[in-house]
Enzyme design. Structure first.
Site, PDB file in Angstrom:
ATOM      1  N   SER A  48       0.825  -1.211   0.000  1.00 36.24           N
ATOM      2  CA  SER A  48       0.000   0.000   0.000  1.00 36.24           C
ATOM      3  C   SER A  48       0.853   1.252   0.000  1.00 36.24           C
ATOM      4  CB  SER A  48      -0.928  -0.005   1.225  1.00 36.24           C
ATOM      5  OG  SER A  48      -0.224  -0.404   2.385  1.00 36.24           O
ATOM      6  N   ASN A  89       7.793  -8.236   1.052  1.00 35.36           N
ATOM      7  CA  ASN A  89       8.280  -6.873   1.310  1.00 35.36           C
ATOM      8  C   ASN A  89       7.820  -6.322   2.653  1.00 35.36           C
ATOM      9  OD1 ASN A  89       9.033  -3.925   0.545  1.00 35.36           O
ATOM     10  ND2 ASN A  89       6.840  -3.850   0.974  1.00 35.36           N
ATOM     11  N   ASP A 133      -2.441  -9.586   7.568  1.00 33.15           N
ATOM     12  CA  ASP A 133      -1.233  -9.383   8.374  1.00 33.15           C
ATOM     13  C   ASP A 133      -0.299 -10.576   8.122  1.00 33.15           C
ATOM     14  OD1 ASP A 133       0.693  -9.368  10.395  1.00 33.15           O
ATOM     15  OD2 ASP A 133      -0.710  -8.632  11.929  1.00 33.15           O
ATOM     16  N   ALA A 192      16.088 -10.037  12.725  1.00 38.28           N
ATOM     17  CA  ALA A 192      15.050 -10.503  11.785  1.00 38.28           C
ATOM     18  C   ALA A 192      15.569 -10.406  10.348  1.00 38.28           C
ATOM     19  CB  ALA A 192      13.777  -9.677  11.955  1.00 38.28           C
ATOM     20  N   TYR A 230      15.309  -5.742  14.937  1.00 38.72           N
ATOM     21  CA  TYR A 230      15.164  -5.528  13.485  1.00 38.72           C
ATOM     22  C   TYR A 230      16.337  -6.178  12.743  1.00 38.72           C
ATOM     23  CZ  TYR A 230      14.393  -2.872   9.107  1.00 38.72           C
ATOM     24  OH  TYR A 230      14.171  -2.501   7.794  1.00 38.72           O
TER      25      TYR A 230
END
Ligand code: NAP
Length: 255
Positions: free
Chosen positions: A10, A86, A59, A162, A159
């Site tokens: 989006s 993404n 989600d 991951a 972050y």
């Protein structure tokens, strides 16, 4: 028209990818988490660029949503030629690794690592039963990781961990899926101008001006979109498990 599922498209990088795929005539599932208005805007942009698109909420960190995403993509498009993992989130608060809590760690791993891992598994199974094209390809999978896969930022360890994990996701699925005619790639964006980097804009403006990257500008979502278009067109036919840096040269060691 070939069909792509682009998670988190989006806004930001995902939107850049969706529009770039529209320019080469693809059908794109514009996945979003909660911002329907932004997804509708992206759908209109993909159509204006020459492709087709539909918004699908989901989600990527939720098991049932991942299954529904795959089902709805196949129902709308008839097949999946390209998955782009993404969607991703930054920690709500950047906290030193001596203080950062488990809640943020669990959230980042769930959305940024577990989500793409199991979505890749589900999409790979769907691709495996598709009829291959004339080159033998049954589909391609691209994961958007980050320079954070190998750059230590001590105020967002969750972050970085991951994103580092996505490097192994790429290697594992590239090795497992090659015989099935499915190639797998990883894109490592550098500093890209999106809502995610909005809060740290002044900091990065100064770093870029000071020589952080050999190419002294912010990256744009279209920089990633154009790279993924090359993959989508099949222009990397003898590569899999490949990591593509789209970072203005950030990864270079300079002396
Ligand atoms: P962004 O501007 O914050 O956009 C995030 C997108 O992901 C939105 O479309 C959002 O949907 C969607 N999203 C968020 N959580 C989701 C979830 N759980 N399930 C499905 N969709 C979800 O982020 P960005 O900067 O474009 O980043 C995109 C990817 O590139 C991320 O994986 C990020 O880690 C990576 N990356 C970014 C940079 C950078 O400098 N910006 C650099 C390296 C890597 P809604 O609109 O519905 O909220």
């Amino acid at each position: 028209m070939p069909v792509a599922l682009v998670t988190g498209s989006s806004r930001g990088i995902g939107r850049g990818i969706a529009v770039a795929l529209g320019r080469i005539g693809w059908k794109v599932v514009v996945n979003y988490a909660g911002n329907r208005a932004a997804a509708d805007e992206c759908v209109a942009l993909v159509k204006a660029a020459g492709g087709d698109a539909t918004p699908v909420q989901g989600d990527v960190g939720v098991t049932a949503d991942r299954a529904r995403l795959v089902e709805e993509t196949i129902r709308w498009g008839g097949r999946i030629d390209l998955l782009v993992n993404n969607a991703g989130v930054a920690p709500d608060v950047r906290a030193d690794i001596l203080e950062a809590g488990e809640e943020s760690f669990d959230r980042l791993i769930r959305i940024n690592l577990k989500g793409p891992y199991f979505l890749t598994q589900a999409v790979a199974k769907a691709m495996a039963v598709q009829t291959p094209d004339e080159s033998g390809s049954r589909g391609q999978i691209v994961t958007v990781s980050s320079i954070s896969a190998y750059t230590a930022s001590v105020n967002r360890g969750d972050y970085c961990i991951a994103k580092a994990g996505l490097g192994m996701l790429t290697a594992l699925f590239a090795a497992r899926l090659a015989d099935l005619g499915i190639r797998v790639y990883e894109i490592r964006p550098g500093v890209i101008a999106t809502d995610m980097t909005g809060p740290v804009k002044a900091k990065y403006d100064a770093l870029i001006a000071g020589g952080l990257t050999p190419i002294k500008r912010w990256g744009q979502p279209d920089d990633i979109g154009r790279t993924i278009s090359a993959i989508a067109r099949g222009d990397l036919p003898f590569s899999t498990g490949e990591v593509i840096n789209v970072d203005g040269g950030f990864h270079l060691r300079l002396l």
